[in-house]
Design a protein around this motif. Structure first.
Motif, PDB file in Angstrom:
ATOM      1  N   ASN B  39       0.837  -1.206   0.000  1.00 25.01           N
ATOM      2  CA  ASN B  39       0.000   0.000   0.000  1.00 25.01           C
ATOM      3  C   ASN B  39       0.869   1.252   0.000  1.00 25.01           C
ATOM      4  OD1 ASN B  39      -2.309  -1.518   0.093  1.00 25.01           O
ATOM      5  ND2 ASN B  39      -2.536  -1.349   2.319  1.00 25.01           N
ATOM      6  N   GLN B  76     -10.623   2.328  -8.625  1.00 24.52           N
ATOM      7  CA  GLN B  76     -10.766   1.625  -7.343  1.00 24.52           C
ATOM      8  C   GLN B  76     -11.950   2.206  -6.558  1.00 24.52           C
ATOM      9  OE1 GLN B  76      -7.276   1.910  -4.901  1.00 24.52           O
ATOM     10  NE2 GLN B  76      -8.028   0.448  -3.407  1.00 24.52           N
ATOM     11  N   ASN B  77     -12.062   3.523  -6.567  1.00 22.16           N
ATOM     12  CA  ASN B  77     -13.214   4.183  -5.934  1.00 22.16           C
ATOM     13  C   ASN B  77     -13.973   4.914  -7.034  1.00 22.16           C
ATOM     14  OD1 ASN B  77     -12.464   3.536  -3.170  1.00 22.16           O
ATOM     15  ND2 ASN B  77     -10.762   4.948  -3.523  1.00 22.16           N
ATOM     16  N   GLN B 133     -18.922  -2.105  -7.749  1.00 24.17           N
ATOM     17  CA  GLN B 133     -17.731  -2.557  -8.484  1.00 24.17           C
ATOM     18  C   GLN B 133     -18.130  -3.191  -9.824  1.00 24.17           C
ATOM     19  OE1 GLN B 133     -14.561  -2.070  -7.836  1.00 24.17           O
ATOM     20  NE2 GLN B 133     -15.002  -0.965  -5.952  1.00 24.17           N
ATOM     21  N   GLU B 152      -7.791  -2.707  -8.671  1.00 25.70           N
ATOM     22  CA  GLU B 152      -8.343  -3.492  -7.568  1.00 25.70           C
ATOM     23  C   GLU B 152      -9.745  -4.068  -7.862  1.00 25.70           C
ATOM     24  OE1 GLU B 152      -6.673  -4.305  -4.973  1.00 25.70           O
ATOM     25  OE2 GLU B 152      -5.234  -2.735  -4.461  1.00 25.70           O
ATOM     26  N   SER B 154     -11.135  -6.862  -7.076  1.00 28.63           N
ATOM     27  CA  SER B 154     -11.802  -7.711  -6.081  1.00 28.63           C
ATOM     28  C   SER B 154     -12.244  -6.951  -4.834  1.00 28.63           C
ATOM     29  CB  SER B 154     -10.890  -8.873  -5.699  1.00 28.63           C
ATOM     30  OG  SER B 154      -9.647  -8.385  -5.287  1.00 28.63           O
ATOM     31  N   ASN B 155     -12.064  -5.610  -4.859  1.00 25.04           N
ATOM     32  CA  ASN B 155     -12.512  -4.805  -3.718  1.00 25.04           C
ATOM     33  C   ASN B 155     -13.994  -4.990  -3.469  1.00 25.04           C
ATOM     34  OD1 ASN B 155     -10.285  -3.598  -2.796  1.00 25.04           O
ATOM     35  ND2 ASN B 155     -10.836  -1.511  -3.398  1.00 25.04           N
ATOM     36  N   ASN B 156     -14.386  -5.268  -2.251  1.00 27.12           N
ATOM     37  CA  ASN B 156     -15.797  -5.367  -1.846  1.00 27.12           C
ATOM     38  C   ASN B 156     -16.568  -6.509  -2.487  1.00 27.12           C
ATOM     39  OD1 ASN B 156     -15.714  -2.997  -0.252  1.00 27.12           O
ATOM     40  ND2 ASN B 156     -15.842  -1.786  -2.132  1.00 27.12           N
ATOM     41  N   THR B 183      -3.875  -5.795  -8.436  1.00 30.98           N
ATOM     42  CA  THR B 183      -4.600  -6.705  -7.540  1.00 30.98           C
ATOM     43  C   THR B 183      -3.614  -7.517  -6.710  1.00 30.98           C
ATOM     44  OG1 THR B 183      -6.319  -8.386  -7.388  1.00 30.98           O
ATOM     45  CG2 THR B 183      -4.774  -8.630  -9.193  1.00 30.98           C
ATOM     46  N   ASP B 185      -5.242 -10.228  -5.256  1.00 35.42           N
ATOM     47  CA  ASP B 185      -6.139 -11.359  -5.060  1.00 35.42           C
ATOM     48  C   ASP B 185      -5.511 -12.644  -5.631  1.00 35.42           C
ATOM     49  OD1 ASP B 185      -9.435 -11.540  -4.532  1.00 35.42           O
ATOM     50  OD2 ASP B 185      -8.469 -13.228  -5.578  1.00 35.42           O
TER      51      ASP B 185
END
Lengths: 219, 209
Positions: B39, B76-77, B133, B152, B154-156, B183, B185
Motif C-alpha cells: 500500500n 478503485q473508488n 464494483q 483493484e 476484487s474490492n468489496n 490486484t 487477489d
C-alpha cells in the motif's frame, strides 16, 4: 379596511409587478451566471482569480449604491439618459440583475468547482469534451441550481434600496411591494403596509417551501 | 520482444510529496499485466500515468499503441452520477459520442450478457459495494475497450462475484483485450496467466515470476 378589499385594488398590481420584475431579473441573472461560471470553470487564464475576487466582493454590493449609479447613468443628463428608462420596470430589472448576479455567479461557481473536482478524473478517462463536462456538471447539480435561483429570487424580491431610487415608486408604473411598504409606513398606513409585508413573507415562505420540497424529494 | 511502454527516469509528485521516484522499466506486451506492491507505493499513480490521466513530473513514457485506441479505466473508488445504473451507462456512451439511437441497445445487450438486468433501474446510491464494483466494470466494458486498466477488481466483492469477474477477464483476454490490473487477489493471480510487475517502496520496479 378588510384584506379582501385590498386584494381588489392596486395592490394586486403591486404584487404582480414585484413578481414580474424579480422573476425577470432572476432569469436573466441566472442565465448570465450560468454562462460566466461555466466559462470560468473550464478556462484558465490570467486574471481569472481577480475576476472571482471581484465577483465575490460584489456579493455584498449595497443596493442603494447600485441604485445611485444607475440613476446617474440613466437620468436625463446621464450618458444613457436618451434611453428614457428611468422610473420604469426595465431599469428596476437592470438594478436587481446587477445586485443578484454576483450572488448567483459565486454560488454557481462554487457548486460547479466542487462537482468538477469530483468527476474530472472520470470524465478525463472518457476523454470527454469540455461541452460534455459542463453538461454533466449541470445535470448533476440541477437541484442545487434550482436552490440557487430561488435564493436569487428571494434576494430580488426583498430588495428595496435600488428599486426605490431608479423606479421612483410611482403608482401603477414602478411601485413594488417593498417600496410600497416604505411609502405606506411613512404615511402612517400601517395596516396596508402590514398586509403587503405579510404578502411578501407569504411569497418568501412559498419559495422556501419549494426549496424544501426539492431537497426532500431529490437530494 | 514487443513492448507496450518504455518508461525512463519517471518522477511523479503531488502536493509536494514524491509518489514515484526514478522509475525505469520496459513493459512487455502481454494479454494480462498485473501490478503489485505494498500500500502507498504508487501502483494506482503508475497506472494512471500509463493510461494518460496523470502527466509525469519528469521522465519519459513511450507508448506503443495507436493514438485512437479504445481504452477504459475502472477506478478503485469509482465516481458515478447521482442517478440510475442505466443513466450512468448511458452517460458513458454519451461521453464517448456513441450515437444516441444505439445507446439503449448496447446497454441492454451488455447487462443481459452478464445477467445483471436487475441492476439497470436501481439508483447508484441503493447499490451494495460489490454491485458498485460490477457496475463500474460494466461501464467500462460498454465502451468496448481494446485496453482495460483495472484498479483493484476484487474490492468489496464476495467469492461469487469474484468468480464472475474472473470469467469476464478470461473472456476479455480471449477476445484480445489487453488488461493492466492492480490486484493482490490470489484467486485471480493463480488462475489467469499474466506478467507480474512488482513496485517496491523505494520505487524499484521489476518483473516477478
Amino acid at each position: 379596511m378588510s384584506y379582501l378589499s385590498i386584494l381588489t385594488n392596486e395592490y394586486i398590481e403591486i404584487i404582480q409587478l414585484s413578481l414580474y420584475v424579480s422573476v425577470f431579473a432572476t432569469v436573466l441573472a441566472f442565465l448570465f451566471s450560468l454562462l460566466l461560471s461555466s466559462y470560468l470553470l473550464l478556462n484558465n487564464f490570467r486574471g481569472k482569480g481577480f475576476i472571482l475576487l471581484i465577483v465575490n466582493s460584489l456579493m455584498s454590493l449595497p443596493p442603494v449604491v447600485v441604485g445611485l449609479f444607475l440613476y446617474i447613468i440613466f437620468s436625463n443628463s446621464g450618458v444613457l439618459g436618451f434611453l428614457d428608462i428611468l422610473y420604469s420596470p426595465t431599469i428596476m430589472i437592470i438594478a436587481q440583475f446587477i445586485i443578484i448576479t454576483p450572488i448567483i455567479t459565486s454560488l454557481l461557481y462554487t457548486i460547479f468547482e466542487n462537482k468538477f473536482h469530483e468527476i474530472s478524473e472520470y470524465m478525463s478517462s472518457l476523454n470527454a469534451s469540455r461541452g460534455k463536462i459542463i453538461n454533466t456538471i449541470i445535470l448533476e447539480t440541477r437541484f442545487d441550481l434550482v436552490i440557487v435561483s430561488m435564493t436569487g429570487l428571494g434576494r430580488a424580491l426583498s430588495e428595496v434600496g435600488a428599486v426605490i431610487i431608479v423606479g421612483g415608486n410611482i403608482s401603477n408604473i414602478s411601485r413594488v411591494m417593498t417600496t410600497s411598504i416604505v411609502l405606506e409606513t411613512s404615511r402612517g398606513e400601517l395596516e396596508l403596509a402590514m398586509y403587503l409585508g405579510l404578502s411578501l413573507i407569504f411569497i418568501a415562505i412559498i419559495i422556501n417551501l419549494i426549496i424544501f420540497l426539492i431537497k426532500r424529494v431529490y437530494l | 520482444m514487443n513492448f507496450s511502454f518504455k518508461i525512463k527516469k519517471l518522477f511523479y509528485s503531488a502536493n509536494k510529496t514524491n509518489i514515484l521516484e526514478d522509475i525505469s522499466i520496459n513493459i512487455e506486451d502481454s494479454p494480462l499485466t498485473i501490478i503489485t506492491g505494498n500500500n502507498g507505493v504508487g501502483k494506482t499513480t503508475l497506472m494512471k500515468i500509463l493510461y494518460g490521466l496523470y502527466t509525469p513530473t519528469s521522465g519519459r513514457v513511450e507508448r506503443f499503441e495507436k493514438s485512437d485506441i479504445r481504452k477504459a479505466f475502472v477506478f478503485q473508488n469509482p465516481i458515478f452520477l447521482n442517478n440510475t445504473v442505466y443513466n450512468n451507462l448511458f452517460h458513458a456512451l454519451y461521453c464517448k459520442s456513441i450515437e444516441a439511437k444505439y445507446r439503449s441497445e448496447i446497454i441492454e445487450n451488455m447487462v443481459s450478457a452478464h445477467n445483471l438486468d436487475y441492476l439497470l433501474q436501481k439508483k447508484i446510491r441503493a447499490l451494495s459495494g460489490g454491485e458498485i464494483q460490477l457496475v463500474s466494470l460494466l461501464r467500462s466494458l460498454i465502451l468496448d475497450p481494446q485496453v482495460l486498466y483495472y484498479d483493484e477488481p476484487s474490492n468489496n466483492l464476495d467469492s461469487e462475484h469474484i468468480e464472475m469477474i474472473m470469467k469476464i477477464i478470461t473472456n476479455l483476454i480471449a477476445s484480445n483485450t489487453k488488461i493492466y490490473m492492480i490486484t493482490h487477489d490470489a484467486r485471480i493471480k493463480n488462475n489467469i496467466n499474466h506478467r507480474n510487475i512488482h513496485l517496491y517502496s523505494n520505487s524499484e520496479i521489476h518483473y516477478e515470476n
